[in-house]
Design a protein around this motif. Structure first.
Motif, PDB file in Angstrom:
ATOM      1  N   SER A 151      68.411  91.749  16.015  1.00  0.00           N
ATOM      2  CA  SER A 151      68.282  91.968  14.569  1.00  0.00           C
ATOM      3  C   SER A 151      66.852  91.793  14.068  1.00  0.00           C
ATOM      4  CB  SER A 151      69.209  91.005  13.810  1.00  0.00           C
ATOM      5  OG  SER A 151      68.897  89.654  14.124  1.00  0.00           O
ATOM      6  N   ASP A 152      66.015  91.044  14.822  1.00  0.00           N
ATOM      7  CA  ASP A 152      64.660  90.781  14.337  1.00  0.00           C
ATOM      8  C   ASP A 152      63.586  91.584  15.060  1.00  0.00           C
ATOM      9  OD1 ASP A 152      64.870  89.557  16.779  1.00  0.00           O
ATOM     10  OD2 ASP A 152      63.946  87.663  16.161  1.00  0.00           O
ATOM     11  N   ILE A 153      63.996  92.515  15.930  1.00  0.00           N
ATOM     12  CA  ILE A 153      62.986  93.276  16.662  1.00  0.00           C
ATOM     13  C   ILE A 153      62.385  94.340  15.748  1.00  0.00           C
ATOM     14  CG2 ILE A 153      64.705  94.856  17.644  1.00  0.00           C
ATOM     15  CD1 ILE A 153      62.898  95.063  20.107  1.00  0.00           C
ATOM     16  N   GLU A 154      61.039  94.399  15.706  1.00  0.00           N
ATOM     17  CA  GLU A 154      60.335  95.362  14.843  1.00  0.00           C
ATOM     18  C   GLU A 154      59.335  96.236  15.613  1.00  0.00           C
ATOM     19  OE1 GLU A 154      58.694  93.090  11.651  1.00  0.00           O
ATOM     20  OE2 GLU A 154      60.614  92.891  10.630  1.00  0.00           O
ATOM     21  N   PRO A 155      58.441  95.656  16.432  1.00  0.00           N
ATOM     22  CA  PRO A 155      57.544  96.511  17.201  1.00  0.00           C
ATOM     23  C   PRO A 155      58.079  96.740  18.613  1.00  0.00           C
ATOM     24  CG  PRO A 155      56.722  94.282  17.247  1.00  0.00           C
ATOM     25  CD  PRO A 155      58.034  94.241  16.513  1.00  0.00           C
ATOM     26  N   VAL A 156      58.019  97.972  19.103  1.00  0.00           N
ATOM     27  CA  VAL A 156      58.432  98.246  20.477  1.00  0.00           C
ATOM     28  C   VAL A 156      57.364  99.070  21.179  1.00  0.00           C
ATOM     29  CG1 VAL A 156      60.913  98.155  20.007  1.00  0.00           C
ATOM     30  CG2 VAL A 156      59.709 100.340  19.848  1.00  0.00           C
ATOM     31  N   GLY A 157      57.249  98.850  22.465  1.00  0.00           N
ATOM     32  CA  GLY A 157      56.447  99.705  23.323  1.00  0.00           C
ATOM     33  C   GLY A 157      57.357 100.344  24.347  1.00  0.00           C
ATOM     34  N   LEU A 158      57.090 101.573  24.716  1.00  0.00           N
ATOM     35  CA  LEU A 158      57.933 102.245  25.693  1.00  0.00           C
ATOM     36  C   LEU A 158      57.086 103.090  26.626  1.00  0.00           C
ATOM     37  CD1 LEU A 158      59.363 105.456  24.201  1.00  0.00           C
ATOM     38  CD2 LEU A 158      58.615 103.705  22.607  1.00  0.00           C
ATOM     39  N   PHE A 217      53.347 104.127  22.482  1.00  0.00           N
ATOM     40  CA  PHE A 217      53.690 104.943  23.656  1.00  0.00           C
ATOM     41  C   PHE A 217      52.625 106.004  23.845  1.00  0.00           C
ATOM     42  CE2 PHE A 217      55.761 106.608  19.879  1.00  0.00           C
ATOM     43  CZ  PHE A 217      55.526 107.970  19.913  1.00  0.00           C
ATOM     44  N   ASP A 218      52.644 106.665  25.017  1.00  0.00           N
ATOM     45  CA  ASP A 218      51.729 107.791  25.210  1.00  0.00           C
ATOM     46  C   ASP A 218      52.214 108.964  24.365  1.00  0.00           C
ATOM     47  OD1 ASP A 218      53.455 109.683  26.740  1.00  0.00           O
ATOM     48  OD2 ASP A 218      53.416 108.112  28.251  1.00  0.00           O
ATOM     49  N   MET A 219      51.338 109.870  24.087  1.00  0.00           N
ATOM     50  CA  MET A 219      51.622 110.916  23.098  1.00  0.00           C
ATOM     51  C   MET A 219      52.312 112.132  23.704  1.00  0.00           C
ATOM     52  SD  MET A 219      50.669 109.778  20.132  1.00  0.00           S
ATOM     53  CE  MET A 219      51.394 108.246  20.707  1.00  0.00           C
ATOM     54  N   SER A 220      53.272 111.898  24.578  1.00  0.00           N
ATOM     55  CA  SER A 220      53.992 113.039  25.143  1.00  0.00           C
ATOM     56  C   SER A 220      54.843 113.686  24.056  1.00  0.00           C
ATOM     57  CB  SER A 220      54.879 112.589  26.303  1.00  0.00           C
ATOM     58  OG  SER A 220      55.987 111.864  25.825  1.00  0.00           O
ATOM     59  N   PRO A 221      54.956 115.008  24.044  1.00  0.00           N
ATOM     60  CA  PRO A 221      55.776 115.678  23.029  1.00  0.00           C
ATOM     61  C   PRO A 221      57.221 115.181  22.998  1.00  0.00           C
ATOM     62  CG  PRO A 221      54.402 117.267  24.178  1.00  0.00           C
ATOM     63  CD  PRO A 221      54.253 115.982  24.922  1.00  0.00           C
ATOM     64  N   ALA A 222      57.783 114.896  24.180  1.00  0.00           N
ATOM     65  CA  ALA A 222      59.176 114.441  24.226  1.00  0.00           C
ATOM     66  C   ALA A 222      59.324 113.082  23.551  1.00  0.00           C
ATOM     67  CB  ALA A 222      59.655 114.375  25.670  1.00  0.00           C
ATOM     68  N   PHE A 223      58.397 112.153  23.796  1.00  0.00           N
ATOM     69  CA  PHE A 223      58.445 110.845  23.133  1.00  0.00           C
ATOM     70  C   PHE A 223      58.257 110.990  21.627  1.00  0.00           C
ATOM     71  CE2 PHE A 223      57.197 107.937  26.930  1.00  0.00           C
ATOM     72  CZ  PHE A 223      58.525 107.870  27.308  1.00  0.00           C
ATOM     73  N   LEU A 224      57.296 111.813  21.232  1.00  0.00           N
ATOM     74  CA  LEU A 224      57.059 112.012  19.799  1.00  0.00           C
ATOM     75  C   LEU A 224      58.302 112.553  19.110  1.00  0.00           C
ATOM     76  CD1 LEU A 224      53.458 113.529  19.938  1.00  0.00           C
ATOM     77  CD2 LEU A 224      54.106 111.430  18.726  1.00  0.00           C
ATOM     78  N   SER A 225      58.942 113.530  19.741  1.00  0.00           N
ATOM     79  CA  SER A 225      60.139 114.121  19.162  1.00  0.00           C
ATOM     80  C   SER A 225      61.290 113.114  19.131  1.00  0.00           C
ATOM     81  CB  SER A 225      60.544 115.360  19.967  1.00  0.00           C
ATOM     82  OG  SER A 225      61.755 115.900  19.497  1.00  0.00           O
ATOM     83  N   GLU A 229      63.262 111.459  15.798  1.00  0.00           N
ATOM     84  CA  GLU A 229      64.694 111.656  15.573  1.00  0.00           C
ATOM     85  C   GLU A 229      65.476 110.348  15.518  1.00  0.00           C
ATOM     86  OE1 GLU A 229      66.326 114.333  18.424  1.00  0.00           O
ATOM     87  OE2 GLU A 229      64.874 115.925  18.008  1.00  0.00           O
ATOM     88  N   GLU A 230      65.078 109.352  16.323  1.00  0.00           N
ATOM     89  CA  GLU A 230      65.909 108.157  16.486  1.00  0.00           C
ATOM     90  C   GLU A 230      65.390 106.930  15.762  1.00  0.00           C
ATOM     91  OE1 GLU A 230      68.737 108.448  17.850  1.00  0.00           O
ATOM     92  OE2 GLU A 230      68.482 110.449  18.698  1.00  0.00           O
ATOM     93  N   LEU A 231      64.069 106.877  15.499  1.00  0.00           N
ATOM     94  CA  LEU A 231      63.477 105.703  14.845  1.00  0.00           C
ATOM     95  C   LEU A 231      62.799 106.185  13.571  1.00  0.00           C
ATOM     96  CD1 LEU A 231      61.907 103.982  17.999  1.00  0.00           C
ATOM     97  CD2 LEU A 231      64.198 103.639  17.031  1.00  0.00           C
ATOM     98  N   PRO A 232      63.423 106.068  12.420  1.00  0.00           N
ATOM     99  CA  PRO A 232      62.945 106.745  11.229  1.00  0.00           C
ATOM    100  C   PRO A 232      61.678 106.186  10.597  1.00  0.00           C
ATOM    101  CG  PRO A 232      64.894 105.427  10.726  1.00  0.00           C
ATOM    102  CD  PRO A 232      64.734 105.393  12.208  1.00  0.00           C
ATOM    103  N   ASN A 233      61.352 104.916  10.826  1.00  0.00           N
ATOM    104  CA  ASN A 233      60.291 104.304  10.017  1.00  0.00           C
ATOM    105  C   ASN A 233      59.054 103.787  10.752  1.00  0.00           C
ATOM    106  OD1 ASN A 233      61.837 104.592   7.638  1.00  0.00           O
ATOM    107  ND2 ASN A 233      63.052 102.805   8.205  1.00  0.00           N
ATOM    108  N   PRO A 234      58.883 103.953  12.052  1.00  0.00           N
ATOM    109  CA  PRO A 234      57.761 103.249  12.682  1.00  0.00           C
ATOM    110  C   PRO A 234      56.412 103.947  12.470  1.00  0.00           C
ATOM    111  CG  PRO A 234      58.874 104.556  14.315  1.00  0.00           C
ATOM    112  CD  PRO A 234      59.683 104.679  13.045  1.00  0.00           C
ATOM    113  N   GLN A 235      55.382 103.123  12.497  1.00  0.00           N
ATOM    114  CA  GLN A 235      54.012 103.637  12.642  1.00  0.00           C
ATOM    115  C   GLN A 235      53.807 103.898  14.130  1.00  0.00           C
ATOM    116  OE1 GLN A 235      50.941 101.065  11.120  1.00  0.00           O
ATOM    117  NE2 GLN A 235      49.420 101.893  12.558  1.00  0.00           N
ATOM    118  N   VAL A 236      53.306 105.059  14.467  1.00  0.00           N
ATOM    119  CA  VAL A 236      53.135 105.434  15.868  1.00  0.00           C
ATOM    120  C   VAL A 236      51.735 105.072  16.328  1.00  0.00           C
ATOM    121  CG1 VAL A 236      53.009 107.367  17.464  1.00  0.00           C
ATOM    122  CG2 VAL A 236      54.858 107.266  15.776  1.00  0.00           C
ATOM    123  N   THR A 237      51.671 104.320  17.395  1.00  0.00           N
ATOM    124  CA  THR A 237      50.389 103.955  18.013  1.00  0.00           C
ATOM    125  C   THR A 237      50.327 104.585  19.383  1.00  0.00           C
ATOM    126  OG1 THR A 237      50.429 101.838  16.866  1.00  0.00           O
ATOM    127  CG2 THR A 237      48.923 102.045  18.725  1.00  0.00           C
TER     128      THR A 237
END
Length: 237
Positions: A151-158, A217-225, A229-237
């Motif tokens: 419930s408290d997770i906010e930043p993720v790396g993948l 994450f790395d800027m692969s088109p699949a990750f960006l897409s 679609e699945e994470l509506p609010n994050p800032q992308v780094t």
């Protein structure tokens, strides 16, 4: 201390259970050590629901694979009772040396080598099939993961990594604010599908994809897409 006491200590068996017979089968390859365990006559057993001491209603013979005794395969055989509890009716008791529904002893499962090597390699050493060992691994991984509260997770790396030779990948998600045990989720595959599975995993463990405020994450088109679609609010780094 006699040999029976030493075997009972090694097997993790306590009263009212006792070792009544041992037999080494030299005709099998590898050789097999068979240990017959029974409870003391007239013993009472705890109801698996409430713990109330109850008399045996009937018995069913069961067998469990134990850790090898030196180079010999080792098996425990025991008549496991059902008890008749006044409150909960007839119930099969749980033996102290094995978990419910398993054909292996707890000590066998704890001694699995999969933390140190691949499942295939561990299965060859233990001399069981890799499918049976995978079932043990999946049980304990599921047991460890089930109480996760995200419930408290906010930043993720993948990121994705090759899991075998060839085009086999796994995608790993980490909580970038945690210094110890940061891995939150891992799944076979790469691209958009792991994002969908991660979103479902969050929902199943009291998390919310809308709470993720940063994704690294790395800027692969699949990750960006997938992130879009699945994470509506994050800032992308």
């Amino acid at each position: 201390m006699d040999c029976n006491q030493i075997l009972l200590l090694g097997l993790g068996i306590e009263a009212p259970w006792k070792l009544v017979e041992q037999r080494l089968d030299m005709d099998k390859q590898p050789h097999e050590l068979h240990l017959e365990v029974k409870a003391e006559r007239g013993a009472k057993y705890p109801c698996p629901v409430c713990g109330q001491a109850c008399s045996a209603h009937d018995f069913q013979e069961k067998t469990w694979r134990h850790w090898n005794f030196f180079q010999h395969h080792c098996y425990i055989h025991a008549p496991v009772p059902r008890v008749k509890c006044q409150e909960h009716g007839v119930k099969r008791v749980e033996v102290p040396w094995a978990r419910k529904g398993s054909a292996f002893t707890l000590l066998f499962e704890q001694a699995a080598l999969v933390r140190e090597m691949s499942v295939n390699a561990a299965a060859r050493i233990i001399e069981i099939t890799d499918k049976r060992l995978w079932r043990i691994v999946e049980h304990y991984v599921g047991k460890a993961v089930s109480p996760f509260n995200l419930s408290d997770i906010e930043p993720v790396g993948l990121d994705e990594a090759a899991s075998k030779r060839g085009r086999n990948y796994a995608t790993v998600f980490i909580d970038t604010e945690k210094r110890q045990e940061p891995v939150v989720f891992a799944t076979p595959g790469k691209g958009k599908q792991p994002l969908k599975q991660f979103s479902a995993f969050l929902d199943a463990h009291e998390g919310d994809p809308a709470n993720i405020r940063e994704a690294v994450f790395d800027m692969s088109p699949a990750f960006l897409s997938g992130v879009a679609e699945e994470l509506p609010n994050p800032q992308v780094t």
